[in-house]
Design an enzyme around this catalytic site. Structure first.
Site, PDB file in Angstrom:
ATOM      1  CG  HIS A  25      -1.701   1.116   1.257  1.00  0.00           C
ATOM      2  ND1 HIS A  25      -3.244   1.028   0.983  1.00  0.00           N
ATOM      3  CD2 HIS A  25      -1.795   2.362   1.534  1.00  0.00           C
ATOM      4  CE1 HIS A  25      -3.678   1.994   1.291  1.00  0.00           C
ATOM      5  NE2 HIS A  25      -2.957   3.107   1.520  1.00  0.00           N
ATOM      6  CD  GLU A  26       1.462   3.676   3.790  1.00  0.00           C
ATOM      7  OE1 GLU A  26       1.734   4.721   3.278  1.00  0.00           O
ATOM      8  OE2 GLU A  26       0.484   3.481   4.561  1.00  0.00           O
ATOM      9  CG  HIS A  29       0.245   5.804  -0.999  1.00  0.00           C
ATOM     10  ND1 HIS A  29      -0.836   6.209  -1.914  1.00  0.00           N
ATOM     11  CD2 HIS A  29      -0.208   5.408   0.180  1.00  0.00           C
ATOM     12  CE1 HIS A  29      -1.983   5.746  -1.140  1.00  0.00           C
ATOM     13  NE2 HIS A  29      -1.436   5.459   0.095  1.00  0.00           N
TER      14      HIS A  29
END
Length: 221
Positions: A25-26, A29
């Site tokens: 997820h991170e 980004h």
């Protein structure tokens, strides 16, 4: 909480699944922000699949204590580096939940073709099946949760894709000061609606969306 206390294998698989989901997820980004012209996350070492780069020490400790509340380290971005700050910030935010859903789809495919070769009577096979299933469900939950439009969740920034230009000032103010809305919603949901209705509205919505998405992705498995 009681679900995990009595089963060490479930505790282990859940922690591994959460680390995998948060890392993808991170890192997503960071990848999209870099692709769109902002090198901030890369310079801070966040364009990485190393879980250590994305775990927040305080958030991790609190999660291990509560098994309910915790957070990862926010990916730093500088919107001024984007050609279109509002749009590119929204796309960067969207990358996180999208990566979780993509990973869930890949895991569903793996389950479809691998599960028939794994036997629950074999301890290693049982662990692998539990890990895959748990990672699948954690990714769906994380993706859904982050799509809610309340700061600091990703959904609040994704709203930028549809907010009219004339409302951008109000929208920016909402992003800067809107985290309190999420806190209020959770507190009201837990301590007021939970007692009046006997269930969590937020949790019920999350559960419904999770179950429907899971059913669709697991068709044929």
């Amino acid at each position: 909480m009681g679900f995990f206390v009595g089963d060490p294998m479930q505790i282990l698989t859940f922690l591994i699944a959460l680390v995998i989901a948060l890392t993808f997820h991170e890192a997503s980004h960071a990848l999209v922000s870099y692709y769109l012209g902002d090198p901030t996350a890369k310079m801070k070492g966040r364009l990485s699949l190393n879980p250590v780069a994305h775990l927040d020490p305080v958030g991790s400790v609190i999660f291990l204590i509560t098994w309910a509340i915790g957070w990862g380290k926010p990916v730093p971005i500088n919107p001024s580096n984007f050609k279109k700050p509002v749009r590119d910030s929204a796309l960067t935010a969207l990358a996180g939940p999208l990566s979780n859903f993509i990973l869930a789809i890949l895991l569903a495919v793996i389950l479809k073709y691998l599960s028939k070769y794994l036997s629950e009577e074999n301890a290693l096979h049982e662990f692998l099946l539990l890990l895959i299933y748990t990672t699948f469900h954690v990714n769906i939950s994380l993706g859904i949760f982050n799509l809610f439009p309340f700061p600091p969740l990703d959904g609040s920034k994704i709203l930028g894709l549809i907010v009219p230009r004339k409302w951008h000032r109000q929208y920016s103010n909402y992003l800067e000061n809107g985290a309190k809305y999420l806190v209020v919603i959770i507190l009201v949901d837990v301590f007021i609606l939970g007692r009046v209705l006997g269930y969590s509205v937020f949790g019920t919505v999350m559960g419904y969306l999770h179950d429907r998405i899971s059913e669709i992705l697991l068709l044929g498995t």
